[in-house]
Design a protein around this motif. Structure first.
Motif, PDB file in Angstrom:
ATOM      1  N   GLY A  18      11.767  25.076  42.900  1.00  0.00           N
ATOM      2  CA  GLY A  18      11.722  24.630  44.286  1.00  0.00           C
ATOM      3  C   GLY A  18      10.324  24.417  44.821  1.00  0.00           C
ATOM      4  O   GLY A  18       9.499  23.714  44.233  1.00  0.00           O
ATOM      5  N   ALA A  19      10.031  25.048  45.967  1.00  0.00           N
ATOM      6  CA  ALA A  19       8.764  24.831  46.659  1.00  0.00           C
ATOM      7  C   ALA A  19       7.568  25.367  45.882  1.00  0.00           C
ATOM      8  O   ALA A  19       6.446  24.921  46.107  1.00  0.00           O
ATOM      9  CB  ALA A  19       8.811  25.454  48.055  1.00  0.00           C
ATOM     10  N   TYR A  20       7.775  26.326  44.968  1.00  0.00           N
ATOM     11  CA  TYR A  20       6.647  26.794  44.157  1.00  0.00           C
ATOM     12  C   TYR A  20       6.103  25.658  43.297  1.00  0.00           C
ATOM     13  O   TYR A  20       4.891  25.411  43.251  1.00  0.00           O
ATOM     14  CB  TYR A  20       7.076  27.959  43.257  1.00  0.00           C
ATOM     15  CG  TYR A  20       7.164  29.283  43.964  1.00  0.00           C
ATOM     16  CD1 TYR A  20       6.026  30.027  44.261  1.00  0.00           C
ATOM     17  CD2 TYR A  20       8.397  29.802  44.347  1.00  0.00           C
ATOM     18  CE1 TYR A  20       6.105  31.249  44.909  1.00  0.00           C
ATOM     19  CE2 TYR A  20       8.491  31.025  45.008  1.00  0.00           C
ATOM     20  CZ  TYR A  20       7.339  31.745  45.283  1.00  0.00           C
ATOM     21  OH  TYR A  20       7.425  32.945  45.931  1.00  0.00           O
TER      22      TYR A  20
ATOM     23  N   HIS B 173      13.427  34.463  48.991  1.00  0.00           N
ATOM     24  CA  HIS B 173      13.335  33.160  48.316  1.00  0.00           C
ATOM     25  C   HIS B 173      12.696  32.137  49.249  1.00  0.00           C
ATOM     26  O   HIS B 173      13.387  31.333  49.890  1.00  0.00           O
ATOM     27  CB  HIS B 173      14.723  32.681  47.909  1.00  0.00           C
ATOM     28  CG  HIS B 173      15.326  33.431  46.769  1.00  0.00           C
ATOM     29  ND1 HIS B 173      15.113  33.103  45.454  1.00  0.00           N
ATOM     30  CD2 HIS B 173      16.139  34.519  46.761  1.00  0.00           C
ATOM     31  CE1 HIS B 173      15.773  33.941  44.661  1.00  0.00           C
ATOM     32  NE2 HIS B 173      16.407  34.815  45.443  1.00  0.00           N
ATOM     33  N   MET B 174      11.389  32.115  49.297  1.00  0.00           N
ATOM     34  CA  MET B 174      10.702  31.138  50.133  1.00  0.00           C
ATOM     35  C   MET B 174      10.620  29.766  49.463  1.00  0.00           C
ATOM     36  O   MET B 174      10.151  28.805  50.064  1.00  0.00           O
ATOM     37  CB  MET B 174       9.314  31.651  50.504  1.00  0.00           C
ATOM     38  CG  MET B 174       9.372  32.906  51.367  1.00  0.00           C
ATOM     39  SD  MET B 174       7.766  33.474  51.965  1.00  0.00           S
ATOM     40  CE  MET B 174       7.337  32.139  53.108  1.00  0.00           C
ATOM     41  N   GLU B 175      11.112  29.684  48.219  1.00  0.00           N
ATOM     42  CA  GLU B 175      11.111  28.405  47.496  1.00  0.00           C
ATOM     43  C   GLU B 175      12.337  27.552  47.787  1.00  0.00           C
ATOM     44  O   GLU B 175      12.417  26.396  47.348  1.00  0.00           O
ATOM     45  CB  GLU B 175      11.026  28.654  45.985  1.00  0.00           C
ATOM     46  CG  GLU B 175      12.336  29.049  45.307  1.00  0.00           C
ATOM     47  CD  GLU B 175      12.708  30.519  45.462  1.00  0.00           C
ATOM     48  OE1 GLU B 175      13.683  30.946  44.822  1.00  0.00           O
ATOM     49  OE2 GLU B 175      12.021  31.229  46.231  1.00  0.00           O
TER      50      GLU B 175
ATOM     51  N   MET C 232       9.416  27.421  56.340  1.00  0.00           N
ATOM     52  CA  MET C 232       9.265  28.495  55.368  1.00  0.00           C
ATOM     53  C   MET C 232       8.475  28.013  54.150  1.00  0.00           C
ATOM     54  O   MET C 232       7.581  28.717  53.656  1.00  0.00           O
ATOM     55  CB  MET C 232      10.649  28.978  54.935  1.00  0.00           C
ATOM     56  CG  MET C 232      10.671  29.989  53.816  1.00  0.00           C
ATOM     57  SD  MET C 232      12.359  30.237  53.204  1.00  0.00           S
ATOM     58  CE  MET C 232      12.616  28.703  52.275  1.00  0.00           C
ATOM     59  N   ASN C 233       8.778  26.801  53.654  1.00  0.00           N
ATOM     60  CA  ASN C 233       8.048  26.249  52.509  1.00  0.00           C
ATOM     61  C   ASN C 233       6.562  26.093  52.834  1.00  0.00           C
ATOM     62  O   ASN C 233       5.702  26.403  51.999  1.00  0.00           O
ATOM     63  CB  ASN C 233       8.615  24.894  52.105  1.00  0.00           C
ATOM     64  CG  ASN C 233      10.037  24.934  51.570  1.00  0.00           C
ATOM     65  OD1 ASN C 233      10.716  23.909  51.552  1.00  0.00           O
ATOM     66  ND2 ASN C 233      10.508  26.098  51.146  1.00  0.00           N
ATOM     67  N   ARG C 234       6.244  25.619  54.042  1.00  0.00           N
ATOM     68  CA  ARG C 234       4.838  25.465  54.427  1.00  0.00           C
ATOM     69  C   ARG C 234       4.131  26.813  54.457  1.00  0.00           C
ATOM     70  O   ARG C 234       2.969  26.930  54.053  1.00  0.00           O
ATOM     71  CB  ARG C 234       4.734  24.778  55.791  1.00  0.00           C
ATOM     72  CG  ARG C 234       5.012  23.276  55.757  1.00  0.00           C
ATOM     73  CD  ARG C 234       4.634  22.613  57.068  1.00  0.00           C
ATOM     74  NE  ARG C 234       5.505  23.043  58.158  1.00  0.00           N
ATOM     75  CZ  ARG C 234       6.634  22.422  58.497  1.00  0.00           C
ATOM     76  NH1 ARG C 234       7.041  21.359  57.814  1.00  0.00           N
ATOM     77  NH2 ARG C 234       7.363  22.857  59.511  1.00  0.00           N
ATOM     78  N   LYS C 235       4.821  27.844  54.926  1.00  0.00           N
ATOM     79  CA  LYS C 235       4.227  29.186  54.933  1.00  0.00           C
ATOM     80  C   LYS C 235       3.974  29.665  53.502  1.00  0.00           C
ATOM     81  O   LYS C 235       2.959  30.312  53.217  1.00  0.00           O
ATOM     82  CB  LYS C 235       5.150  30.169  55.665  1.00  0.00           C
ATOM     83  CG  LYS C 235       5.352  29.867  57.155  1.00  0.00           C
ATOM     84  CD  LYS C 235       4.078  30.013  57.939  1.00  0.00           C
ATOM     85  CE  LYS C 235       4.329  30.158  59.452  1.00  0.00           C
ATOM     86  NZ  LYS C 235       5.048  29.020  60.031  1.00  0.00           N
ATOM     87  N   LEU C 236       4.894  29.363  52.588  1.00  0.00           N
ATOM     88  CA  LEU C 236       4.687  29.721  51.186  1.00  0.00           C
ATOM     89  C   LEU C 236       3.468  28.988  50.630  1.00  0.00           C
ATOM     90  O   LEU C 236       2.641  29.588  49.927  1.00  0.00           O
ATOM     91  CB  LEU C 236       5.926  29.368  50.359  1.00  0.00           C
ATOM     92  CG  LEU C 236       5.806  29.610  48.852  1.00  0.00           C
ATOM     93  CD1 LEU C 236       5.603  31.089  48.549  1.00  0.00           C
ATOM     94  CD2 LEU C 236       7.029  29.070  48.119  1.00  0.00           C
TER      95      LEU C 236
END
Length: 262
Positions: free
Chosen positions: A15-17, A179-181, A221-225
Motif C-alpha cells: 500500500g502506501a509504504y 495499518h497506516m498503509e 493517514m497516508n500523508r502522515k505516514l
C-alpha cells in the motif's frame, strides 16, 4: 537508498509504504513469501526493512504455514537493527519485530478492524518523527494481537482497543500495530480474503462492516505516514553520515556493522 519489503500474503499489500518509496525514487526489493521468494541472503544494500502483516502470528509453525519462518524473519530483523538499518514492522511485522528485540507478543484487549483513532503518548508527542500527527489521528486497523515491549521500548501511540499501536524500539526501529498503509485497493483485498470473518466478528465494538470499511478515506493517514517515513530516513541518513565521520577509513557498510541502535 533501498527499501526491502517482506510480504507474507498477497492480500497484505504494501500500500502506501511502497507508494511512498516509489514517489521518493527509492530502489525497491521484495520477498513475497507467499510466492516462495526467499528472504534476503545479505543485508548489504538494504537501508530500510519493512516487514508487513499477515494472518499468522510469531508462534505459527512451519507445519501450520510452510512459507512462514518466524525464526528466520526475526533473525533478519535483528541483524538489520543491530547493523543500524532502519526497520519498520507492520501488524504481524511489528509483533515479529518485538520478538526479534526480545519481547513476546500478546493478545490485544480488543479485536480492531476498521478506522479508529490512536492517541499519542507523552513520548509520542515529544518525538519529532510524529510531530505532524497531532494528539490524535484516525488510522486503519485489522488485528487481534499486539507486539511485546522491551525494557527500553517507548509506546508512541495507543488506541481505546489496544494499548500498543506504535512502539519505538530504537531511534530507527518502529513497530506499527495499526495499518497506516491502507488504501481502498488494500482494504478491498483484505475484505475479499476475510471470508466470513467480518460477519462472525460483527458483535465486537471495534469491528466495522465491509460497507463501512469501503466508505473510509485514507489519504490524510497516508500523508502522515509519508511524513513519518521521510523523518525516519532523514534520521537514518544523519546516522550514516555520523558513522562515516567516525570511521573514515572504512566504507559505510563497515561503519554501520557492529553499531547497535540501542
Amino acid at each position: 537508498m533501498k527499501v526491502h519489503f517482506v510480504i507474507h500474503e498477497s492480500f497484505e499489500a504494501t500500500g502506501a509504504y511502497e507508494a511512498w518509496a516509489r514517489d521518493r525514487g527509492l530502489e525497491i526489493g521484495h520477498s513475497r513469501l507467499h510466492d516462495h521468494e526467499p528472504l534476503p541472503r545479505t543485508i548489504d544494500g538494504i537501508d530500510l526493512l519493512v516487514v508487513m502483516g499477515g494472518p499468522q502470528s510469531p508462534s505459527t509453525t512451519r507445519e501450520e504455514c510452510p512459507h512462514f519462518d518466524a525464526a528466520a524473519e526475526c533473525a533478519l530483523i535483528a541483524q538489520c537493527a543491530g547493523a543500524g538499518k532502519a526497520v519498520v514492522g507492520v501488524c504481524l511485522g511489528a509483533q515479529l519485530l518485538g520478538e526479534a528485540m526480545g519481547a513476546r507478543h500478546g493478545h490485544s484487549p480488543e479485536k480492531e478492524i476498521g478506522k479508529f483513532p490512536i492517541t499519542l503518548t507523552a513520548a509520542g508527542r515529544a518525538n519529532g518523527k510524529f510531530a505532524h500527527f497531532g494528539d490524535t489521528l484516525e488510522v486503519g486497523h485489522w488485528h487481534g494481537d499486539m507486539p511485546g515491549l522491551t525494557g527500553d521500548a517507548q509506546i508512541i501511540a495507543a488506541s481505546e482497543g489496544c494499548p500498543r499501536q506504535i512502539i519505538e524500539y530504537g531511534e530507527l526501529v518502529y513497530g506499527f500495530q495499526c495499518h497506516m498503509e491502507f488504501t481502498p485497493e488494500v482494504v478491498e483485498r483484505l475484505i475479499a480474503a476475510s471470508g466470513q470473518e467480518l460477519e462472525s466478528l460483527a458483535a465486537h465494538r471495534f469491528v466495522q462492516r465491509p460497507d463501512v470499511l469501503r466508505a473510509h478515506a485514507w489519504d490524510d493517514m497516508n500523508r502522515k505516514l509519508y511524513g513519518f517515513l521521510d523523518r525516519l530516513m532523514e534520521a537514518y541518513a544523519g546516522r550514516r553520515r555520523c558513522l562515516d565521520g567516525e570511521r573514515p577509513e572504512n566504507g559505510p557498510e563497515d561503519a554501520a556493522r557492529g553499531k547497535s541502535i540501542h
